[in-house]
Design a protein around this motif. Sequence first.
Motif, PDB file in Angstrom:
ATOM      1  N   PHE A   1       5.833   7.426  -3.923  1.00 33.57           N
ATOM      2  CA  PHE A   1       6.064   6.927  -2.575  1.00 33.57           C
ATOM      3  C   PHE A   1       7.462   7.223  -2.039  1.00 33.57           C
ATOM      4  O   PHE A   1       7.726   6.962  -0.869  1.00 33.57           O
ATOM      5  CB  PHE A   1       5.894   5.393  -2.558  1.00 33.57           C
ATOM      6  CG  PHE A   1       4.499   4.906  -2.821  1.00 33.57           C
ATOM      7  CD1 PHE A   1       3.442   5.782  -2.973  1.00 33.57           C
ATOM      8  CD2 PHE A   1       4.244   3.546  -2.910  1.00 33.57           C
ATOM      9  CE1 PHE A   1       2.159   5.332  -3.217  1.00 33.57           C
ATOM     10  CE2 PHE A   1       2.962   3.075  -3.149  1.00 33.57           C
ATOM     11  CZ  PHE A   1       1.918   3.954  -3.306  1.00 33.57           C
TER      12      PHE A   1
ATOM     13  N   ASN B   1       5.684  -0.241   0.065  1.00 37.87           N
ATOM     14  CA  ASN B   1       4.326  -0.758  -0.091  1.00 37.87           C
ATOM     15  C   ASN B   1       3.301   0.366   0.029  1.00 37.87           C
ATOM     16  O   ASN B   1       3.511   1.332   0.766  1.00 37.87           O
ATOM     17  CB  ASN B   1       4.019  -1.794   0.989  1.00 37.87           C
ATOM     18  CG  ASN B   1       4.371  -3.200   0.560  1.00 37.87           C
ATOM     19  OD1 ASN B   1       3.949  -3.648  -0.501  1.00 37.87           O
ATOM     20  ND2 ASN B   1       5.159  -3.893   1.369  1.00 37.87           N
ATOM     21  N   PRO B   2       2.172   0.238  -0.673  1.00 37.49           N
ATOM     22  CA  PRO B   2       1.081   1.183  -0.434  1.00 37.49           C
ATOM     23  C   PRO B   2       0.496   0.972   0.956  1.00 37.49           C
ATOM     24  O   PRO B   2       0.641  -0.112   1.545  1.00 37.49           O
ATOM     25  CB  PRO B   2       0.064   0.832  -1.528  1.00 37.49           C
ATOM     26  CG  PRO B   2       0.357  -0.580  -1.890  1.00 37.49           C
ATOM     27  CD  PRO B   2       1.832  -0.757  -1.706  1.00 37.49           C
TER      28      PRO B   2
ATOM     29  N   ASN C   1      11.222   5.670  -9.200  1.00 39.55           N
ATOM     30  CA  ASN C   1      11.837   4.940  -8.095  1.00 39.55           C
ATOM     31  C   ASN C   1      13.345   4.890  -8.320  1.00 39.55           C
ATOM     32  O   ASN C   1      13.786   4.359  -9.345  1.00 39.55           O
ATOM     33  CB  ASN C   1      11.266   3.509  -8.077  1.00 39.55           C
ATOM     34  CG  ASN C   1      11.635   2.730  -6.841  1.00 39.55           C
ATOM     35  OD1 ASN C   1      12.549   3.081  -6.119  1.00 39.55           O
ATOM     36  ND2 ASN C   1      10.912   1.638  -6.597  1.00 39.55           N
TER      37      ASN C   1
ATOM     38  N   TYR D   1      -0.647  10.395   0.168  1.00 35.43           N
ATOM     39  CA  TYR D   1       0.763  10.121  -0.110  1.00 35.43           C
ATOM     40  C   TYR D   1       1.524  11.421  -0.344  1.00 35.43           C
ATOM     41  O   TYR D   1       2.666  11.570   0.101  1.00 35.43           O
ATOM     42  CB  TYR D   1       0.894   9.201  -1.336  1.00 35.43           C
ATOM     43  CG  TYR D   1       0.348   7.818  -1.138  1.00 35.43           C
ATOM     44  CD1 TYR D   1       0.640   7.083   0.014  1.00 35.43           C
ATOM     45  CD2 TYR D   1      -0.454   7.217  -2.115  1.00 35.43           C
ATOM     46  CE1 TYR D   1       0.130   5.808   0.199  1.00 35.43           C
ATOM     47  CE2 TYR D   1      -0.961   5.939  -1.940  1.00 35.43           C
ATOM     48  CZ  TYR D   1      -0.667   5.238  -0.784  1.00 35.43           C
ATOM     49  OH  TYR D   1      -1.166   3.967  -0.603  1.00 35.43           O
TER      50      TYR D   1
ATOM     51  N   LYS E   1      -0.280  -0.532  -7.437  1.00 30.12           N
ATOM     52  CA  LYS E   1      -0.034   0.375  -6.323  1.00 30.12           C
ATOM     53  C   LYS E   1      -1.303   1.088  -5.869  1.00 30.12           C
ATOM     54  O   LYS E   1      -1.397   1.504  -4.714  1.00 30.12           O
ATOM     55  CB  LYS E   1       1.019   1.418  -6.722  1.00 30.12           C
ATOM     56  CG  LYS E   1       2.415   0.856  -6.948  1.00 30.12           C
ATOM     57  CD  LYS E   1       3.003   0.280  -5.684  1.00 30.12           C
ATOM     58  CE  LYS E   1       4.513   0.084  -5.794  1.00 30.12           C
ATOM     59  NZ  LYS E   1       4.901  -0.771  -6.921  1.00 30.12           N
ATOM     60  N   SER E   2      -2.267   1.252  -6.757  1.00 34.08           N
ATOM     61  CA  SER E   2      -3.486   1.968  -6.388  1.00 34.08           C
ATOM     62  C   SER E   2      -4.600   1.033  -5.930  1.00 34.08           C
ATOM     63  O   SER E   2      -5.363   1.369  -5.020  1.00 34.08           O
ATOM     64  CB  SER E   2      -3.985   2.823  -7.555  1.00 34.08           C
ATOM     65  OG  SER E   2      -4.135   2.044  -8.721  1.00 34.08           O
TER      66      SER E   2
ATOM     67  N   PRO F   1      -1.229  -4.640  -4.429  1.00 26.59           N
ATOM     68  CA  PRO F   1      -0.133  -5.370  -5.071  1.00 26.59           C
ATOM     69  C   PRO F   1      -0.513  -6.752  -5.582  1.00 26.59           C
ATOM     70  O   PRO F   1       0.128  -7.271  -6.505  1.00 26.59           O
ATOM     71  CB  PRO F   1       0.921  -5.460  -3.959  1.00 26.59           C
ATOM     72  CG  PRO F   1       0.661  -4.271  -3.099  1.00 26.59           C
ATOM     73  CD  PRO F   1      -0.836  -4.122  -3.098  1.00 26.59           C
TER      74      PRO F   1
ATOM     75  N   ALA G   1      -1.717   6.494  -8.073  1.00 29.06           N
ATOM     76  CA  ALA G   1      -1.130   6.703  -6.751  1.00 29.06           C
ATOM     77  C   ALA G   1       0.038   7.682  -6.775  1.00 29.06           C
ATOM     78  O   ALA G   1       0.451   8.182  -5.731  1.00 29.06           O
ATOM     79  CB  ALA G   1      -0.660   5.365  -6.169  1.00 29.06           C
TER      80      ALA G   1
ATOM     81  N   HIS H   1       4.319   2.876 -13.532  1.00 29.25           N
ATOM     82  CA  HIS H   1       4.096   1.774 -12.594  1.00 29.25           C
ATOM     83  C   HIS H   1       3.221   2.162 -11.415  1.00 29.25           C
ATOM     84  O   HIS H   1       2.542   1.316 -10.830  1.00 29.25           O
ATOM     85  CB  HIS H   1       5.445   1.240 -12.086  1.00 29.25           C
ATOM     86  CG  HIS H   1       6.187   2.236 -11.255  1.00 29.25           C
ATOM     87  ND1 HIS H   1       6.249   2.149  -9.895  1.00 29.25           N
ATOM     88  CD2 HIS H   1       6.874   3.363 -11.594  1.00 29.25           C
ATOM     89  CE1 HIS H   1       6.972   3.167  -9.424  1.00 29.25           C
ATOM     90  NE2 HIS H   1       7.347   3.912 -10.433  1.00 29.25           N
ATOM     91  N   LEU H   2       3.224   3.455 -11.033  1.00 28.36           N
ATOM     92  CA  LEU H   2       2.422   3.880  -9.893  1.00 28.36           C
ATOM     93  C   LEU H   2       0.996   4.255 -10.276  1.00 28.36           C
ATOM     94  O   LEU H   2       0.095   4.245  -9.436  1.00 28.36           O
ATOM     95  CB  LEU H   2       3.082   5.080  -9.195  1.00 28.36           C
ATOM     96  CG  LEU H   2       4.103   4.762  -8.111  1.00 28.36           C
ATOM     97  CD1 LEU H   2       4.678   6.040  -7.537  1.00 28.36           C
ATOM     98  CD2 LEU H   2       3.489   3.932  -7.003  1.00 28.36           C
TER      99      LEU H   2
END
Length: 404
Positions: free
Chosen positions: A373, A102-103, A231, A349, A289-290, A293, A266, A262-263
Amino acid sequence: MSEPVQYTIGGRSASAIATSVEAAIRLGDLRAGDRLPSVRPLARSLGISPTTVSAAYRELARRGVVLSRERQGAVVSAGPPVAAAQGSARIPLGVRDLASGNPDPALLPDTSAALRSIPTDPVLYGAEPMVPELIALAREDVERVGVDGEHICVVNGALDGVERALAAHLRPGDRVAVEDPGYTNAFDLLRALGLAIVPVAVDDSGMRPDALARVLAAGVEAVVITPRGQNPTGAALDDARASGLAEVLDGAPDTLLVEDDHLGRAAGADEPTTLSGRRRWAFVRSVAKSLGPDLRLAFLAGDAETVSRVEGRLRLGPGWVSHLLQRVVLELLRDQATAELLESAAEAYRERREALIDALAAVGVHAHGRSGFNVWVPVPDETAATQALLEAGWAVTPGLRYRI
């Protein structure tokens, strides 16, 4: 290796047996990773032909409910497309969560001001499905990294965009090349769609051109690439790798190519693209993510045919992505304070990721993670390492789930 679950599967036909297995998953009697009984013993107990049981297992595998593993037989998928009774595993009190991905809530913008400022007039059937100002902003955003933004639409998050792009061209049984290790939810989704997953090796710079070339030579209908924040390895393309992949992909001009960002911001990394000159392609960029969610929104750019099919199918189903959601995202993305927060978040991050990698290196553990992440840590025994870390107060995720 676990023993087969002692659950009485019923049914005299392949359809009834498959329904029985799904019911067991729904009720929590069967869980992710549980082994189903072997074909012949189950056939004997039901008084039917092994062929019938095999047909049931094939149907369950085709829909991604179970996986067939060498020396294990059929096991329940990590993410079966069946609503299960049990919730996700809870992190014990006092344990630091490095598993959920999770962010950090402290690095997400406050949406209250945006919610107060957006128009609240009702949007009725037949209205324009996309907020024009948001589309203009999205087009500018993707073109900044060299992606053609002429044809672009809004979808409900990154995986929704990937699924819709693939569904625009593929049919059950088609082969899709994906990163290995890769995102387990994407694997589960592809299996649920009846698509065949073809693994492609990755390193710190992302998907490897030599591995992709072998897969393309064998034949695939689509390729999904994560340009940054991969990921689970944290890989990110650099200019040389993006060029190498694009050169390999030039040899398969009719293969659908999907880039899954997807990120988004972030990820904290540059984003070279492999999409230039493709006939069939899609680029998906999420804000979840930025911005948070619960803001289930992503932009999908692509060739005219792909975007047209995605928009058309979206209109036949949900119709559109909520205008309230679109306008909240628009307000956040054009707010200067949010832009500054997103830059600070990406830097935070990066600092945390690099601090973990450096700390592991100091004790002789070589870990990976160039962006995003995730940090990928090779160990001799994942089960032992995961359990030992949990006992020491750290929750991590074993890498087995992320391998094909």
